[in-house]
Design a protein around this motif. Structure first.
Motif, short mmCIF file in Angstrom:
data_model
loop_
_atom_site.label_atom_id
_atom_site.label_comp_id
_atom_site.label_asym_id
_atom_site.label_seq_id
_atom_site.Cartn_x
_atom_site.Cartn_y
_atom_site.Cartn_z
N GLN A 105 0.86 -1.18 0.00
CA GLN A 105 0.00 0.00 0.00
C GLN A 105 0.89 1.23 0.00
O GLN A 105 2.04 1.20 0.48
N GLU A 106 0.39 2.32 -0.52
CA GLU A 106 1.13 3.57 -0.49
C GLU A 106 0.17 4.75 -0.52
O GLU A 106 -0.96 4.64 -1.00
N LEU A 107 0.64 5.87 0.01
CA LEU A 107 -0.13 7.11 -0.02
C LEU A 107 0.86 8.27 -0.11
O LEU A 107 2.04 8.13 0.20
N GLN A 108 0.35 9.42 -0.53
CA GLN A 108 1.17 10.61 -0.71
C GLN A 108 0.74 11.66 0.33
O GLN A 108 -0.39 12.13 0.32
N ALA A 109 1.68 11.98 1.24
CA ALA A 109 1.38 12.93 2.31
C ALA A 109 1.80 14.35 1.98
O ALA A 109 1.61 15.24 2.80
N GLY A 110 2.38 14.58 0.80
CA GLY A 110 2.78 15.93 0.41
C GLY A 110 4.28 16.14 0.54
O GLY A 110 4.95 15.53 1.38
N PRO A 111 4.84 17.03 -0.29
CA PRO A 111 6.30 17.26 -0.27
C PRO A 111 6.73 18.00 0.99
O PRO A 111 5.93 18.58 1.71
N GLY A 112 8.04 17.99 1.21
CA GLY A 112 8.60 18.67 2.37
C GLY A 112 8.33 17.96 3.68
O GLY A 112 8.34 18.59 4.74
N LEU A 113 8.12 16.64 3.64
CA LEU A 113 7.80 15.89 4.86
C LEU A 113 9.03 15.82 5.77
O LEU A 113 10.14 15.54 5.31
N CYS A 114 8.80 16.09 7.04
CA CYS A 114 9.89 16.02 8.03
C CYS A 114 9.75 14.85 8.99
O CYS A 114 10.76 14.35 9.49
N ARG A 115 8.52 14.42 9.28
CA ARG A 115 8.35 13.33 10.24
C ARG A 115 7.06 12.58 10.00
O ARG A 115 6.04 13.17 9.64
N MET A 116 7.15 11.26 10.17
CA MET A 116 5.98 10.38 10.18
C MET A 116 6.07 9.50 11.41
O MET A 116 7.12 8.92 11.70
N ARG A 117 5.00 9.43 12.18
CA ARG A 117 4.96 8.59 13.38
C ARG A 117 3.63 7.85 13.46
O ARG A 117 2.61 8.31 12.96
N GLN A 118 3.69 6.69 14.15
CA GLN A 118 2.49 5.89 14.37
C GLN A 118 1.85 6.26 15.70
O GLN A 118 2.53 6.68 16.65
#
Length: 299
Positions: A121-134
């Protein structure tokens, strides 16, 4: 090697590609490198625990390799490639037997156990991403934030649209636009709040609302004394106006130095006339003034 690695309190990834275990009590650190050795091309960009017992540590590197380090064996036990998107890893997570990765271009992918398989699976969160957390309570829920990329909350079970989207930042006290730059975020357990920190040194909190729009909490500068509530500078953490300026006393006027009086200059073209002296007094019977003898030849 089991005992030494389990005694480490903190694990740190270095830009040289080394994984460092730190013992805070002994103030000691130990380096662990993969099979290809140390290289800045394999600098560590993200870390995450691979299981609740914390026996496996996921190490994501700049060359898009994802390695597994065993804290019980004290060595790396596996590695795989996670291509796609641009930029370095900015988030790792585990969902069951799958791994969640995020890169700076905003691409988030869910990988299965088989390296040869395409992303599940994949999704696009937008450019310039600095952090992803659960979200620790809901591993299928992710939070993302970045530079000019407002805080969002996603559900991998419904990846079409975010569950939550932060409101736009209101203008500051000068009515100027406040830049959005969230460097990190964290879900607060047992609540619907998310803490964020900004690249401008601010901390703040945000509450999630069903329907996709959020409410900003107070923003405080990191290290400020007396700050209450949640810290965080999510995208809605507007810069608070400065305190009203104190009324300043008017400075006392400084008297000008006294200047000596000057005589008025005569008008141009008019000659200056010397003052006339009174006539000299003459004593009767004497030829000169005040009894002075008369000149010879006078009577």
């Amino acid at each position: 090697m089991a005992a030494p690695t389990r005694l480490f309190h903190v694990w740190v990834g270095a830009e040289t590609g080394a994984l460092k275990g730190v013992n805070l009590q002994r103030k000691e650190a130990s380096n662990h490198a993969g099979g290809s050795g140390l290289s800045r091309a394999r600098g560590v960009s993200a870390l995450a625990w691979g299981d609740p017992a914390q026996t496996e540590l996921l190490v994501a590197c700049l060359d898009r390799s994802l390695s597994v380090f065993s804290t019980e064996k004290g060595k790396f036990t596996g590695s795989r490639r996670c291509p796609g998107g641009d930029g370095a890893f900015c988030g790792l997570g585990v969902l069951g037997s799958s791994v969640v990765t995020a890169v700076e271009s905003g691409l988030i992918r869910l990988w299965g156990e088989d390296e040869a398989e395409e992303p599940l699976q994949e999704l696009q969160a937008g450019p310039g991403l600095c952090r992803m957390r659960q979200d620790p309570a809901r591993p299928h829920v992710l939070g993302t934030a970045g530079k000019e990329n407002g805080l969002k909350v996603w559900d991998l079970q419904r990846p079409g649209e975010p569950l939550f989207r932060a409101k736009n930042v209101r203008n500051d006290w000068l009515d100027l636009r406040v830049p959005v730059w969230d460097r990190d975020l964290q879900f607060l357990p047992g609540s619907q709040r998310i803490l964020t920190c900004t690249g401008h040194g601010q901390l703040g909190g945000r509450g999630q609302r069903p329907g996709g729009r959020g409410r900003a909490g107070s923003a405080q500068r990191a290290g400020a004394e007396g700050s209450e509530g949640f810290c965080g500078g999510g995208p809605g953490a507007a810069v608070p106006p400065p305190p009203a300026p104190r009324r300043l006393r008017q400075p006392r006027p400084i008297p000008a130095p006294a200047r000596p009086e000057r005589r008025a200059a005569p008008a141009q073209g008019v000659p200056e006339v010397a003052p006339q002296l009174p006539p000299a007094e003459h004593t009767p019977g004497l030829g000169g003034p005040r009894g002075a003898p008369s000149p010879k030849g006078e009577g």
